[in-house]
Design a protein around this motif. Structure first.
Motif, mmCIF file in Angstrom:
data_model
loop_
_atom_site.group_PDB
_atom_site.id
_atom_site.type_symbol
_atom_site.label_atom_id
_atom_site.label_comp_id
_atom_site.label_asym_id
_atom_site.label_seq_id
_atom_site.Cartn_x
_atom_site.Cartn_y
_atom_site.Cartn_z
ATOM 1 N N MET A 1 0.844 -1.193 0.000
ATOM 2 C CA MET A 1 0.000 0.000 0.000
ATOM 3 C C MET A 1 0.881 1.246 0.000
ATOM 4 O O MET A 1 1.941 1.274 0.624
ATOM 5 C CB MET A 1 -0.894 0.018 1.246
ATOM 6 N N SER A 2 0.432 2.271 -0.710
ATOM 7 C CA SER A 2 1.179 3.528 -0.750
ATOM 8 C C SER A 2 0.196 4.687 -0.751
ATOM 9 O O SER A 2 -0.982 4.522 -1.097
ATOM 10 C CB SER A 2 2.064 3.586 -2.007
ATOM 11 N N ASN A 3 0.661 5.860 -0.358
ATOM 12 C CA ASN A 3 -0.196 7.035 -0.359
ATOM 13 C C ASN A 3 -0.395 7.562 -1.779
ATOM 14 O O ASN A 3 0.551 7.600 -2.562
ATOM 15 C CB ASN A 3 0.389 8.131 0.531
ATOM 16 N N LEU A 4 -1.604 7.935 -2.078
ATOM 17 C CA LEU A 4 -1.934 8.456 -3.402
ATOM 18 C C LEU A 4 -2.077 9.970 -3.322
ATOM 19 O O LEU A 4 -2.866 10.487 -2.525
ATOM 20 C CB LEU A 4 -3.240 7.846 -3.903
ATOM 21 N N GLN A 5 -1.314 10.683 -4.122
ATOM 22 C CA GLN A 5 -1.414 12.131 -4.151
ATOM 23 C C GLN A 5 -2.569 12.565 -5.054
ATOM 24 O O GLN A 5 -2.810 11.975 -6.095
ATOM 25 C CB GLN A 5 -0.114 12.743 -4.673
ATOM 26 N N LEU A 6 -3.262 13.595 -4.637
ATOM 27 C CA LEU A 6 -4.351 14.154 -5.428
ATOM 28 C C LEU A 6 -3.800 15.179 -6.413
ATOM 29 O O LEU A 6 -2.736 15.755 -6.199
ATOM 30 C CB LEU A 6 -5.361 14.864 -4.524
ATOM 31 N N PHE A 7 -4.544 15.415 -7.493
ATOM 32 C CA PHE A 7 -4.265 16.589 -8.307
ATOM 33 C C PHE A 7 -4.580 17.824 -7.479
ATOM 34 O O PHE A 7 -5.502 17.813 -6.652
ATOM 35 C CB PHE A 7 -5.171 16.617 -9.543
ATOM 36 N N ARG A 8 -3.853 18.895 -7.690
ATOM 37 C CA ARG A 8 -4.227 20.175 -7.102
ATOM 38 C C ARG A 8 -5.438 20.721 -7.860
ATOM 39 O O ARG A 8 -5.662 20.386 -9.029
ATOM 40 C CB ARG A 8 -3.067 21.163 -7.164
ATOM 41 N N GLU A 50 -1.712 -0.528 -5.503
ATOM 42 C CA GLU A 50 -1.441 -0.305 -6.918
ATOM 43 C C GLU A 50 -1.739 -1.538 -7.772
ATOM 44 O O GLU A 50 -2.184 -1.423 -8.925
ATOM 45 C CB GLU A 50 0.013 0.137 -7.104
ATOM 46 N N GLU A 51 -1.512 -2.719 -7.222
ATOM 47 C CA GLU A 51 -1.790 -3.944 -7.976
ATOM 48 C C GLU A 51 -3.288 -4.112 -8.218
ATOM 49 O O GLU A 51 -3.707 -4.580 -9.284
ATOM 50 C CB GLU A 51 -1.224 -5.161 -7.238
ATOM 51 N N ALA A 52 -4.090 -3.738 -7.238
ATOM 52 C CA ALA A 52 -5.544 -3.822 -7.403
ATOM 53 C C ALA A 52 -6.018 -2.827 -8.458
ATOM 54 O O ALA A 52 -6.912 -3.131 -9.258
ATOM 55 C CB ALA A 52 -6.247 -3.563 -6.075
ATOM 56 N N CYS A 68 -14.555 -4.816 -11.585
ATOM 57 C CA CYS A 68 -13.930 -3.503 -11.421
ATOM 58 C C CYS A 68 -14.361 -2.845 -10.114
ATOM 59 O O CYS A 68 -13.563 -2.192 -9.436
ATOM 60 C CB CYS A 68 -14.261 -2.602 -12.602
ATOM 61 N N CYS A 69 -15.623 -3.016 -9.755
ATOM 62 C CA CYS A 69 -16.111 -2.492 -8.472
ATOM 63 C C CYS A 69 -15.379 -3.157 -7.304
ATOM 64 O O CYS A 69 -14.985 -2.494 -6.336
ATOM 65 C CB CYS A 69 -17.610 -2.719 -8.344
ATOM 66 N N LEU A 70 -15.198 -4.453 -7.393
ATOM 67 C CA LEU A 70 -14.494 -5.182 -6.334
ATOM 68 C C LEU A 70 -13.039 -4.730 -6.246
ATOM 69 O O LEU A 70 -12.504 -4.533 -5.141
ATOM 70 C CB LEU A 70 -14.558 -6.685 -6.606
ATOM 71 N N HIS A 71 -12.405 -4.521 -7.386
ATOM 72 C CA HIS A 71 -10.999 -4.124 -7.396
ATOM 73 C C HIS A 71 -10.794 -2.705 -6.861
ATOM 74 O O HIS A 71 -9.819 -2.445 -6.154
ATOM 75 C CB HIS A 71 -10.423 -4.237 -8.804
ATOM 76 N N ILE A 76 -8.780 1.236 -2.992
ATOM 77 C CA ILE A 76 -8.890 2.438 -2.161
ATOM 78 C C ILE A 76 -10.119 2.353 -1.254
ATOM 79 O O ILE A 76 -10.769 3.361 -0.970
ATOM 80 C CB ILE A 76 -8.951 3.720 -3.009
ATOM 81 N N GLY A 77 -10.415 1.166 -0.785
ATOM 82 C CA GLY A 77 -11.610 0.955 0.026
ATOM 83 C C GLY A 77 -11.648 1.762 1.301
ATOM 84 O O GLY A 77 -12.712 2.058 1.832
ATOM 85 N N GLY A 78 -10.486 2.139 1.802
ATOM 86 C CA GLY A 78 -10.445 2.879 3.062
ATOM 87 C C GLY A 78 -10.631 4.371 2.921
ATOM 88 O O GLY A 78 -10.596 5.105 3.921
#
Length: 241
Positions: A1-8, A50-52, A68-71, A76-78
């Protein structure tokens, strides 16, 4: 798991303004150049698998909606419901990690004018409708999150029943009294599951609209929120006849 940065926000705004200029990138290129400039991104608390995300794929023959819904829930389920309403998250995913999925699932029209409108609808996320129904990525998360509240069915079966017919899905999503009441939602989706495995009669457009209308009428007479699962199941059975 890694942190995902948002677009500004300014990056989203610029991309939105430049859709017509970037049609070739949307059709067959990519936006990975943005990754080389940190000024386009903002740190967030969103963690991602990232793999999901890589498993979220579609083809011309199979939109692969349930998988796709499950993945995306795995990926990012959390994410909080607050962040799930942030366009900066979904625009980032649709332009970077899920770009190929988005343009395959929602093919871009050959006509440039229509293409611009189409891209603004499915690659960005304006307002509640845009986030819950139109954005290529966010709609998956919202549908999975709604079905994850369904009791009595595995998530994949709940999604299969929920996603089978678009008009049925829209009738549920657009009625907060149903989609936000887990017990009532469970009764409705379980009834859909029964119909899906039978004659599918409940999926007929007018039939299901009548069911939802009658539920609304019942809700005007008594508080459905206070009814237990057994009572709601009987009520759904009654209005489904």
């Amino acid at each position: 798991m890694s942190n995902l940065q948002l677009f500004r926000a300014q990056t989203v705004a610029q991309l939105f303004a430049d859709v017509a200029k970037n049609l070739d990138l949307y059709r067959s290129g990519d936006f990975t150049d943005l990754l080389h400039d940190q000024s386009h991104f903002l740190d967030s608390s969103c963690t991602t698998d990232e793999e999901a995300l890589k498993k979220i794929t579609s083809t011309k023959e199979n939109d692969n909606e349930v998988a796709c819904c499950l993945h995306i829930l795995q990926a990012i389920g959390g994410v909080s419901s607050y962040l799930a309403r942030d366009e900066r998250l979904w625009a980032r995913l649709c332009h970077i990690e899920l770009l190929e999925y988005a343009r395959t699932r929602w093919p871009i029209p050959a006509n440039d004018e229509k293409a611009v409108t189409h891209i603004k609808k499915h690659f960005f996320a304006k307002g509640a409708r845009g986030i819950e129904r139109d954005n290529a990525a966010s709609r998956l998360w919202w549908m999975a999150t709604i079905c994850n509240k369904v009791e009595g069915l595995p998530l994949d079966q709940a999604l299969t029943a929920f996603l089978h017919q678009s008009d049925v899905r829209a009738n549920i999503v657009e009625r907060p009294t149903t989609s936000q009441n887990a017990t009532l939602l469970s009764s409705v989706v379980n009834k859909l599951h029964e119909s899906y495995n039978g004659d599918k009669a409940l999926y007929e457009r007018e039939k299901f609209r009548a069911v939802m209308k009658n539920l609304n009428l019942e809700g005007g007479v008594r508080l459905l929120e206070v009814l237990g699962s057994k009572e709601l199941k009987k009520l759904v059975e009654k209005v489904s006849k």
